[in-house]
Every structure is written in structure tokens, then in C-alpha cells.
Write an enzyme that holds these catalytic residues in place. Structure first.
Site, mmCIF file in Angstrom:
data_model
loop_
_atom_site.group_PDB
_atom_site.id
_atom_site.type_symbol
_atom_site.label_atom_id
_atom_site.label_comp_id
_atom_site.label_asym_id
_atom_site.label_seq_id
_atom_site.Cartn_x
_atom_site.Cartn_y
_atom_site.Cartn_z
ATOM 1 N N THR A 1 -1.225 -2.310 8.118
ATOM 2 C CA THR A 1 -1.491 -3.733 8.083
ATOM 3 C C THR A 1 -0.210 -4.435 7.723
ATOM 4 O O THR A 1 0.477 -4.040 6.788
ATOM 5 C CB THR A 1 -2.565 -4.076 7.044
ATOM 6 O OG1 THR A 1 -3.786 -3.505 7.471
ATOM 7 C CG2 THR A 1 -2.728 -5.577 6.909
ATOM 8 N N ASN B 1 1.105 10.786 8.953
ATOM 9 C CA ASN B 1 -0.154 10.460 9.626
ATOM 10 C C ASN B 1 -1.044 11.642 9.956
ATOM 11 O O ASN B 1 -2.202 11.455 10.302
ATOM 12 C CB ASN B 1 0.134 9.677 10.904
ATOM 13 C CG ASN B 1 0.561 8.265 10.581
ATOM 14 O OD1 ASN B 1 -0.202 7.520 9.984
ATOM 15 N ND2 ASN B 1 1.787 7.915 10.930
ATOM 16 N N SER C 1 -7.008 11.734 3.032
ATOM 17 C CA SER C 1 -7.322 10.980 1.816
ATOM 18 C C SER C 1 -8.205 11.831 0.905
ATOM 19 O O SER C 1 -8.874 12.742 1.351
ATOM 20 C CB SER C 1 -8.043 9.692 2.155
ATOM 21 O OG SER C 1 -9.247 9.983 2.825
ATOM 22 N N THR D 1 0.889 -1.172 0.000
ATOM 23 C CA THR D 1 0.000 0.000 0.000
ATOM 24 C C THR D 1 0.919 1.212 0.000
ATOM 25 O O THR D 1 1.316 1.689 -1.050
ATOM 26 C CB THR D 1 -0.966 0.001 1.214
ATOM 27 O OG1 THR D 1 -0.235 -0.174 2.415
ATOM 28 C CG2 THR D 1 -1.992 -1.093 1.074
ATOM 29 N N LYS E 1 4.303 -7.126 3.576
ATOM 30 C CA LYS E 1 4.027 -5.710 3.389
ATOM 31 C C LYS E 1 3.766 -5.071 4.757
ATOM 32 O O LYS E 1 3.276 -5.694 5.692
ATOM 33 C CB LYS E 1 2.852 -5.461 2.464
ATOM 34 C CG LYS E 1 1.551 -5.905 3.018
ATOM 35 C CD LYS E 1 0.434 -4.899 3.075
ATOM 36 C CE LYS E 1 0.855 -3.496 3.280
ATOM 37 N NZ LYS E 1 -0.291 -2.707 3.893
ATOM 38 N N GLU F 1 7.073 4.157 9.354
ATOM 39 C CA GLU F 1 6.765 5.520 8.886
ATOM 40 C C GLU F 1 7.745 6.535 9.440
ATOM 41 O O GLU F 1 7.857 6.705 10.652
ATOM 42 C CB GLU F 1 5.365 5.889 9.316
ATOM 43 C CG GLU F 1 4.360 4.977 8.669
ATOM 44 C CD GLU F 1 3.044 5.096 9.349
ATOM 45 O OE1 GLU F 1 2.065 5.275 8.630
ATOM 46 O OE2 GLU F 1 3.010 5.025 10.583
#
Lengths: 409, 409
Positions: A199, A404, A409, A162, A188, A281
Site C-alpha cells: 500500500t 514475498n 504470516s 508497515t 509509506k 522489495e
């Protein structure tokens, strides 16, 4: 979605050369589940007689696909098996629609590749709370089947990404009783972008022959010291899935006593787990937290986890600050047994604190120089017992906040 | 040390007007423990017969001053009592030196103000791992004694600041049996700068007469729903201290049944606790996390804590992102009982999710507009039982990283 412009500075130079695992073939397609212009669905098909084992998120709000996998992973069957994975949509927190989508996808895969539905394991990763447009997957199954290839594992690794900044793979080749056994895996994680979720998905394949119960025992045990020993930010996905398939086509039987196989499986799992941390991240430092001298293994893990998850420890590492006081703090808050005056702290080989105070030999400049490394080892000896534990994490940087908080989105 | 240039955007407009509490006097001086050009030591002296109660950090690596306070707080004595607090040095993780410093300071205060050592409670906050230059404090005691004043509480609040961006005070005046009773308190926290530690120090004073055991019971109970219900970053100081003194000079006796007193003490404690959150490092949003419908009070707290401490939830709030999926994630990972299909989530009054999916009435634009508020209420109903809990936190921003990673001491 936010664009991830840069590959993690902790990424390996390239995707590794992975061996063919006898009895497994892979395909990946562009199904447009959410992303355009990239492969986003992967299919792996395993030969008849394959054993499948798995471990899954313990989240109370786990996704429909996870619940379905959990219900299937305990079954033995003489048939083949399949893994079907999409990125772009997690099909999590989607009510009854979620279960219907899992049913539709696994049924269609079963029909297409000729295995029972009970042997089709699905995963979904990406945005949550949106219905999975599962017909975009099922309409592509014929194309996937036609594309199946023994050397398609890198494509599969790419398709399940992703917001990962690099595709993750690892392998090990071992010799058992004069036969070559391959273990190869992909993973992943753990890039996340609002409103996506972290995830971690992991698929490992071997051509060893091993009973499902024995494989499950290996996987469950090794998971504790590999994937369960990493943390990026202490948050837990609703979809975490690790599936391991053993096709048996290498012509050698692995028993629970096989140290060579267990060690090789451990190495592949740990390698993939480390790659997930290296793609944490905003990560700029890879951090190993070693705890020794604990009263019990559980205490050792609690302390390691408190240190590895502490925002203050992780921001200090980001700032290349040899801030041992924050490690003392994390030990103190963990809730497990500790004695302020018995513990010692090392940065790599540098003794920093002991006997309840800074070590007389410690020089702050040495600590500051050490913290400039890209790989950092924090070692705490509690001086109370014989138990130890190791966890891996990354630093906490502006990059984490940017990924974050700054994008929507 | 990093300079804190800006006052928190969540700070109150000014320090509140606090009432005189009969039987308590305050003084503050510049002792130069670490900081120059500002007051850094405060002394509070309570009249003979005062009751003292307290709660302290549970850290296994707690400081020498905390250990000393804990050993003293259970004693009754007819004498007066004193609190002595310095900022700039936490005297934490300083080995045997730490205990000697506490002994030296408390003994000197006892001699200076004429109370037994067993009634002198000390706190230290600031850099850890450095020996406390306690003679800088003791040499100032005469000046402190001479400066004692009934209206010196704001000076005291200023002196105990480390990297707080504003001084914190709160009060309540109540009438019991026709007599006026005052409760006034000050607090510090939770700015931290490497290598300093977050320390929360709270001192509350009342002129009510109340037995020590009863006061302790009130304080312990109310602490759970006030100071123990706030979190900035899930890290726990080695020095957290809350002390409450009751002088008895208002001429009215408070019993364990006094709802008016308990409610007023609760309000003062909650006000101070909220001010600590409002000064959370980098905070731009004040967040209330309400959990209802839990199976037990413990479960409700576990869920509230998981949400309030989740970096993903807190970064979403920083980004004004109505990311309810991250709340589902936090509930799922908490370990307490939850049923994906029974829980509901509200942002303020806006129903966001229910029945295992986004609510049909929910409009993403409404959620996005709501998240622009400076005060945010996240309400989760688990649909499983009758227990509830509330916690308070702030968002996780670039400011937090800047304060904790970008600067070095």
C-alpha cells in the site's frame, strides 16, 4: 511476520529535516492494532479553512477507507480537517465490517478534534481480510489529541510504516509574493509481506492558500508524472491514497497559474515517489526509464511501463547484465507503435543499439561497467514522433522472492 | 551460458511415444550454430499438397524469420513444404543481415529438397543481436536431406531446445469415417538465459486432408485457448511461432464442422502448451487459473491474465501461502469489471472468500495444506455474468531470478 533486518541499500542517509507547516499538527501513538512496541496510529489536524485534495487507487476491490475518502474529497467546508491513519491492518476485503469500522473511527475523530465527519479522512494499511479492531484506535484518540504538535511529522511518518525499511519525508520551501510557503510530505510503501499488501500512502501539507478545485487539479496532474510513474512489481494496492491539505496560513494565495508552487509540489511528490521505489522489495538498483520519440504521450507511457515492469529487464539489471535484447523485447510486446529499425537504445550516455542492430560503436565492456552503477538510466528513442515519458523502477532480485515467498504470516 | 543442471520438477517422466504422421519426415544435425556437441538444426519435409497454417508473435520487434513466415503462410501451393529451425541464435534485431540470412537459408532448403522458397518456413531461437552464421546451416542441408526419416520427430524436438530442461512432444490418434488420422507435435520453451530470449516454437503435423483456410481457422481459434492462455512471466518473445502442416495422406477430408479433429488438435496444442509452462523458469508449481461469472469473455481473460501474471500471486504460490488477498488485489487492478462483494474465490474445491470477506467455512490450515500440492487450481467466480476463461502459469521462485539474473552469457 517476516522481520526486515536491513535497511534498503538505496535508502537516504537519514530522515530529512522537515519544516513546520503553519496550521498542521501531528501526533502518533502505540495503539497495538497489530504491532506491539511501536507507534502505529497517526493523526494530523488541519486548521479551519484548509483545502483537501486527493487521488486514490483505481482498484475495483478498493478498501472501505478509500471509498469513504473518495466520497469526502470533493467537498468544500469552512471547518478544519483531519487525517487518521493506522498501520498493521488494511481493513480491506472485510465486508460490511469494514465500512462500520471506517464510520466508527471517522466519527470518533470528528467528535474528539471538533471537525465534521465529512472532513475526517482515514486510511488503513497492513494485513487484509481481518476485521479492524477499531476500538483500539478510538480509545487512543484523547491521547493523540493531547500529543498534537506542529513538529510531529517524523513520528507520523514512522507510525504509518508497515514493512518499509525507512520512513519517508520530503519538503520544499518557496517564496511567493515575498511570503514563505512550505510544502512537506510523508509517504509509506512499498514493502509487503504475505499476507500483507503493498500500500502506498502519501500525505502532503502546505500552508499556502489555494482553492480546493485548484489544488485537486495540481495534484491530479502531477500524480501522473510522479506516483503514477513508479512501479515496483506492477501490482496495485487496494488502498493507495494520496491526500494533500492546504491550510492557507502562510498568508499567500496560490492560483492555477503559479508555476513556483506547482514546481515545488511536483518536487515533493517526485521525491516521495522515488523514496518508495528506493524501498522497493529487494531493490538494489534505482532505475530510470526514459522513452522519447514516441508517436503520442500515451504510447510513450505504454513503452516505459512495459520496460519498467518487465521481469526479464529487471532481472537483467539485478544481474548487472547489459542485456539490451530484453529492452527490444519489452518494446515489441508493449502494444504501442514501434519500428524495430528506427529505435535506438542507450544505457546512460552509451549508445547501445540503433538502426535495428547493435551500434557499431558499442562495446559490451562499457555496457557491463555501466550496469554496475546503483542508479541506472535506460533511454529508448523510438524515432517516430515527439512524445516522451519517464518512469522509475527498481531491479528484481532474490530479495523480492524472499520477502514475498519465503515467509508466511 | 548458464548450465541447466536439473530437469524441471514438473516435467513428464519421459518423451512420449509419437506416431508416424504420413507424409512428414524429419532430420536433425549438429551444425554448431552456437552449441557444440549437440544437434541444433532440424528439418521437416511435408508431402506435396500439404496445407500449412500458423500463428506468430504480435511483437512489434519480431524477428526476420517470423516476418518471412507470416508473408508465406497465407499461400496455397500444390508443392511440398519444409520447416527449417535452428537453436542457439535467434537472428532477431540483426538489421538487414537478418533478412539476408532468412533468404539464404530458405532458398538453400528449397533447392535442396525441391520445394518453392515460398513453401519453406524458417525459425531461429537463441541469442539475439548476433548475426546468424547461416552458412553453418546451409552446409549441412545435404546431410539433413539424407537423414530424413518418418520417425525422426523426437530428434527434431531435441534439436530445437535452447535452455529447455526437457524436450516436448504430444500426439492424438483419431478415427474419422473409418480412417485413422494422426496429429503429432513438438514444442520448445520457455527457458531463457541472458542474453537469450524466451521463444516458444511449436510444430504440429497431421495426415488429415484439410484446406489451408480451414486449418488456419482451427489453429487461430484454438491458439487463443491453448498457447495464448499460458504465461510464465508476462514477457513476449520476438520469435514465437506456431506452424501446423496437414499432409492429407491419411485419406480422409476434414471439414470445418469436424468436432473430432478440432477436439484432437485442441488436445495436442493444450498438451504442448502445458509442457511449456511445466518447463517455466524456476517453476515448482503448475497453476490453473479459472475465472467464471464474468461480464464478457474479454473481461474473463483480463482477470485471468492479471492473476496469472501477478508477481505477488506467483510468489505466494511459490511460498505455499494460501494468500487469497493477493488474488483480490489482482482482480482489483485488472481493469475489468468486478464487484468486491459479489466475487468468490476457491483453492481447488475449498471455498476461501465470498460476499466481500473470508468465507465463514474457510479454515486457514486447509488452505495451507492445499497449497502444498504441485498442481494448484485458483478459481474466481465474479458473480456478474456467464463468461469464463482459463489460463495456466507457474510459480515465481528463486530459480527464476537465478536463471535470469545470476548468470551472464
Amino acid at each position: 511476520m517476516a522481520k526486515i533486518e536491513h535497511v534498503s541499500p538505496l535508502a537516504p542517509a537519514s530522515f530529512p529535516e522537515l519544516p513546520i507547516v503553519k496550521g498542521v499538527s501531528f501526533a502518533a501513538v502505540e495503539a497495538g492494532v497489530k504491532y506491539a512496541g511501536r507507534k502505529d496510529v497517526m493523526l494530523a489536524v488541519m486548521a479551519p479553512g484548509s483545502s483537501v485534495a486527493g487521488v486514490f487507487t483505481k482498484s475495483a476491490t478498493r478498501s472501505a477507507a478509500v471509498l469513504d475518502c473518495q466520497s469526502k474529497v470533493g467537498n468544500d467546508a469552512p471547518s478544519g480537517a483531519a487525517f487518521i491513519v493506522n498501520s498493521g491492518n488494511a481493513n480491506a476485503f472485510t465486508g460490511g465490517n469494514g465500512e462500520r469500522s471506517v464510520q466508527a473511527v471517522t466519527q470518533a475523530v470528528a467528535d474528539c478534534v471538533g471537525v465534521p465527519t465529512s472532513r475526517v479522512f482515514s486510511s488503513s494499511t497492513g494485513v487484509i481480510g481481518e476485521p479492524l479492531p477499531h476500538e483500539r484506535i478510538t480509545v487512543k484518540l484523547r491521547e493523540l489529541r493531547e500529543g498534537l504538535s506542529a513538529d510531529g511529522i517524523e513520528q507520523a511518518a514512522q507510525a504509518i510504516r508497515t514493512t518499509d525499511t525507512f520512513a519517508k519525508g520530503a519538503s520544499k520551501t518557496i517564496d511567493i509574493d515575498g511570503q514563505t510557503v512550505q510544502i512537506a510530505g510523508i509517504a509509506k510503501g512499498s514493502g509487503m509481506i504475505a499476507p500483507d499488501m503493498a500500500t502506498m500512502l502519501v500525505y502532503i501539507f502546505t500552508d499556502a492558500k489555494i482553492d480546493r478545485v485548484d489544488l485537486q487539479a495540481f495534484v491530479s496532474e502531477l500524480n501522473e508524472v510522479t506516483f503514477n510513474a513508479i512501479t515496483v512489481d506492477s501490482d496495485t494496492s487496494t488502498s493507495d491514497t494520496l491526500l494533500v491539505a492546504a491550510t492557507g496560513l502562510a498568508g499567500v494565495k496560490v492560483t492555477p497559474e503559479s508555476k513556483a508552487f506547482k514546481s515545488a509540489l511536483h518536487d515533493v511528490m517526485l521525491d516521495l515517489a522515488h523514496q518508495v521505489v528506493r524501498d522497493g522489495e529487494g531493490a538494489t538498483k534505482f532505475v530510470e526509464v526514459r522513452v522519447s520519440g514516441a508517436k503520442s504521450p500515451a504510447d510513450a507511457r505504454i513503452h516505459a511501463s512495459a520496460i519498467a515492469n518487465s521481469p526479464l529487464v529487471k532481472t537483467a539489471i539485478a544481474g548487472e547484465d547489459p542485456n539490451w535484447g530484453r529492452i527490444v523485447m519489452a518494446i515489441g510486446k508493449s502494444g504501442a507503435a514501434a519500428d524495430r529499425d528506427k529505435l535506438s537504445i542507450r544505457f546512460g550516455e552509451i549508445l547501445v543499439a540503433e538502426n535495428g542492430w547493435v551500434a557499431p560503436s558499442y562495446n559490451e565492456d562499457d555496457g557491463a561497467t555501466y550496469m554496475k552503477n546503483q542508479g541506472i538510466v535506460l533511454h529508448v528513442d523510438l524515432g517516430l514522433g515527439d512524445s516522451s515519458d519517464t518512469m522509475w523502477t527498481c531491479d528484481l532480485t532474490h530479495g523480492y522472492i524472499t520477502i514475498n515467498a519465503d515467509y508466511r504470516s
